[in-house]
Design a protein around this motif. Structure first.
Motif, short mmCIF file in Angstrom:
data_model
loop_
_atom_site.label_atom_id
_atom_site.label_comp_id
_atom_site.label_asym_id
_atom_site.label_seq_id
_atom_site.Cartn_x
_atom_site.Cartn_y
_atom_site.Cartn_z
N SER A 185 2.24 -11.28 -15.51
CA SER A 185 3.42 -10.57 -16.02
C SER A 185 3.83 -9.45 -15.08
CB SER A 185 3.13 -10.01 -17.41
OG SER A 185 2.83 -11.03 -18.32
N MET A 186 2.84 -8.72 -14.57
CA MET A 186 3.12 -7.65 -13.62
C MET A 186 3.74 -8.21 -12.35
SD MET A 186 -0.35 -5.38 -14.03
CE MET A 186 -0.03 -4.53 -12.49
N LEU A 187 3.21 -9.31 -11.86
CA LEU A 187 3.76 -9.91 -10.64
C LEU A 187 5.19 -10.36 -10.85
CD1 LEU A 187 3.32 -10.92 -7.75
CD2 LEU A 187 2.44 -13.05 -8.71
N LEU A 188 5.47 -10.99 -11.99
CA LEU A 188 6.83 -11.44 -12.28
C LEU A 188 7.79 -10.25 -12.34
CD1 LEU A 188 8.90 -13.57 -13.14
CD2 LEU A 188 8.09 -13.33 -15.48
N GLY A 189 7.41 -9.20 -13.07
CA GLY A 189 8.26 -8.02 -13.16
C GLY A 189 8.46 -7.36 -11.80
N LEU A 219 5.98 -10.74 1.93
CA LEU A 219 5.60 -10.48 0.54
C LEU A 219 4.57 -11.50 0.04
CD1 LEU A 219 9.07 -9.54 -0.97
CD2 LEU A 219 7.11 -8.02 -0.64
N ILE A 220 4.67 -12.75 0.49
CA ILE A 220 3.68 -13.76 0.10
C ILE A 220 2.30 -13.36 0.59
CG2 ILE A 220 2.90 -16.10 0.66
CD1 ILE A 220 4.75 -16.07 -1.67
N PHE A 251 -3.33 -8.87 -2.64
CA PHE A 251 -3.49 -7.88 -3.70
C PHE A 251 -3.42 -8.48 -5.10
CE2 PHE A 251 -2.03 -5.37 -0.06
CZ PHE A 251 -3.00 -4.39 -0.04
N PHE A 252 -2.65 -9.56 -5.28
CA PHE A 252 -2.56 -10.19 -6.59
C PHE A 252 -3.40 -11.47 -6.68
CE2 PHE A 252 1.20 -7.53 -6.62
CZ PHE A 252 1.29 -7.11 -7.93
N GLN A 302 -17.11 -12.29 -5.06
CA GLN A 302 -17.58 -11.64 -3.83
C GLN A 302 -16.69 -12.00 -2.64
OE1 GLN A 302 -21.69 -12.50 -2.91
NE2 GLN A 302 -21.45 -11.91 -0.76
N TYR A 303 -16.28 -13.26 -2.56
CA TYR A 303 -15.44 -13.71 -1.45
C TYR A 303 -13.95 -13.62 -1.78
CZ TYR A 303 -19.39 -15.52 1.25
OH TYR A 303 -20.53 -15.63 2.01
N ARG A 304 -13.61 -13.01 -2.90
CA ARG A 304 -12.21 -12.81 -3.31
C ARG A 304 -11.45 -14.14 -3.32
NH1 ARG A 304 -10.20 -7.99 -3.88
NH2 ARG A 304 -8.10 -8.74 -3.38
#
Length: 451
Positions: A25-29, A182-183, A189-190, A298-300
């Motif tokens: 939701s945060m990413l969409l907004g 942005l991608i 980060f997301f 650990q490896y994100r």
């Protein structure tokens, strides 16, 4: 207000996975707000240039609005339908905000641009393809749809046409560059799972796969076979083959914690479970899911990989050790009762088609590997048994997969497994000769003795 209510209603009922997950939701907004800011900045930047130059007509400002930015971002992060909804919303808001006297015209054009550009980029599998698709879709759409802004009867018609093309191309290039930047940011980060990020994960040189190849070669080979199975099956039912393949490659990384306790890694050594009671063996087997999730954090690793690790066994039963515990209880009736909960995985059943395919492929490949002299009939019987067991065990209830799609997956598994496990003709080997015979045969013949 009506637009906001409509968008929220649409997402809540048709895409609850977006609304109910805070990060999505945060990413969409964030993308919607960023798109509106980019439209505002592009419009006023063009007006400033037009105000300083008398040769640049202000009516072409509509071509400088990067209205497609939000849709091309959402098409690869959340899917085409979410991109379509958000694109319509952004186009309408931008039209009312920037050009109220031509709001209807700009809104309709913006909706067309958003829908077609999202359609063009949604299947991009690498960053170069993503960039080029944005460029080649935004430029002609913006230029052609805004030709009505050019005065065809003006004496400088060709100049206006050239200026329109330059502005449209600049808009497309700026949209592509900004979307690519942005991608990268969203993936870091997301932790977004785009097709481009999944393609990178499918590289066998990933550190975790390299480690698995060294420490758990049997598990590594099993993961490769599962990845082959799920890729073909996902393509057969129209699911995302990249998502399925990336999840399959990493679904068993938790076995790196104790690889010797999994049979595929200790074929040449004694069974490590012989000296353990069934409950302890069950704990070790079930813990590979927890260990896998810990390694993924650990490896994100992206959400797709974490879902594959946590869902490929669902809350299924470790049947072998559960049945073994029941047999031991029969031999000693005074022992503690055997609880089914001690032998069930702590995960959740597959939540989408790709995870369901991974779950089924994992079980089918492991079972067919244990077959003695596998044949097409034996493989088909094993696959049917596993599919029936997962269906009756309610492991596929939340996967949004139909019976017709399951049949296609089943047939794809059988075809692939039969190809993998087919036998070879036993060629007759020639009798080996020892080195002395070979040397004598290859030695040059002696010259005839003199009389």
């Amino acid at each position: 207000l009506v637009l906001v209510i409509f968008a929220a209603f649409y997402l809540y009922h048709l895409h609850p996975e977006v609304v109910r997950v805070n990060k999505r939701s945060m990413l969409l907004g964030f993308i919607v707000i960023l798109s509106l800011l980019a439209n505002f900045a592009g419009f006023h930047f063009f007006n400033n240039l037009a105000g300083r130059s008398n040769d640049l007509p202000g009516i072409l400002a509509a071509e400088a609005i990067p209205v497609a930015l939000g849709s091309v971002l959402l098409a690869v992060t959340m899917g085409y339908r979410v991109a379509l909804c958000a694109g319509f919303f952004v186009a309408s808001i931008a039209a009312m905000m920037l050009l109220p006297e031509r709001s209807f015209d700009l809104a309709i054009k913006g909706m067309v641009i958003c829908s077609l550009t999202a359609l063009a980029v949604r299947s991009a599998t690498n960053y170069r393809s993503y960039f080029i698709r944005i460029l080649l879709s935004v430029f002609p759409l913006v230029w052609v749809l805004n030709l009505n802004l050019v005065n065809f009867h003006a004496p400088n018609f060709l100049l206006l046409l050239g200026q329109s093309a330059v502005i449209a191309f600049t808009n497309a290039a700026a949209t592509a560059i900004l979307a690519l930047i942005l991608i990268f940011i969203f993936e870091i980060f997301f932790n977004v799972s785009t097709n481009m990020a999944l393609m990178v994960l499918c590289d066998y040189n990933h550190p975790l796969l390299e480690r698995m190849k060294r420490e758990a070669p049997g598990t590594f080979f099993h993961s490769l076979m599962v990845a082959t199975l799920v890729e073909d099956a996902a393509r057969a039912i129209g699911a995302n083959p990249l998502k399925a393949k990336a999840g399959a490659l990493f679904h068993d990384i938790g076995k790196l914690a104790m690889p010797q306790y999994f049979t595929e890694n200790n074929l040449d050594s004694a069974n490590q479970h012989l000296d353990l009671n069934p409950q302890m063996s069950s704990i070790i087997i079930r813990d590979h899911v927890k260990e896998g999730l810990a390694l993924a954090r650990q490896y994100r690793m992206c959400r797709t990989v974490r879902d594959a690790i946590g869902q490929h066994h669902g809350n299924d039963l470790v049947k072998f050790f559960y049945n073994k515990a029941l047999e031991e209880q029969k031999k000693s009736p005074n022992s503690a009762p055997v609880l089914e909960s001690q032998f069930r995985y702590d995960g959740i059943p597959p939540q989408d088609k790709e995870m369901a395919i991974i779950s089924l492929a994992d079980a089918c490949e492991a079972a067919c590997r244990s077959l003695d002299k596998p044949s097409a009939s034996k493989i088909e019987a094993v696959v049917d048994q596993i599919f029936r067991g997962r269906f009756e065990g309610r492991q596929l209830n939340n996967a949004n997969i139909t019976l017709a799609e399951l049949e296609k997956v089943r047939q794809s598994f059988i075809n692939t497994l039969v190809s993998m496990k087919h036998g070879r003709i036993a060629y007759h080997q020639e009798r080996k000769r020892d080195h002395s015979e070979l040397r004598m045969a290859n030695a040059p013949s002696a010259p005839p003795a003199e009389k």
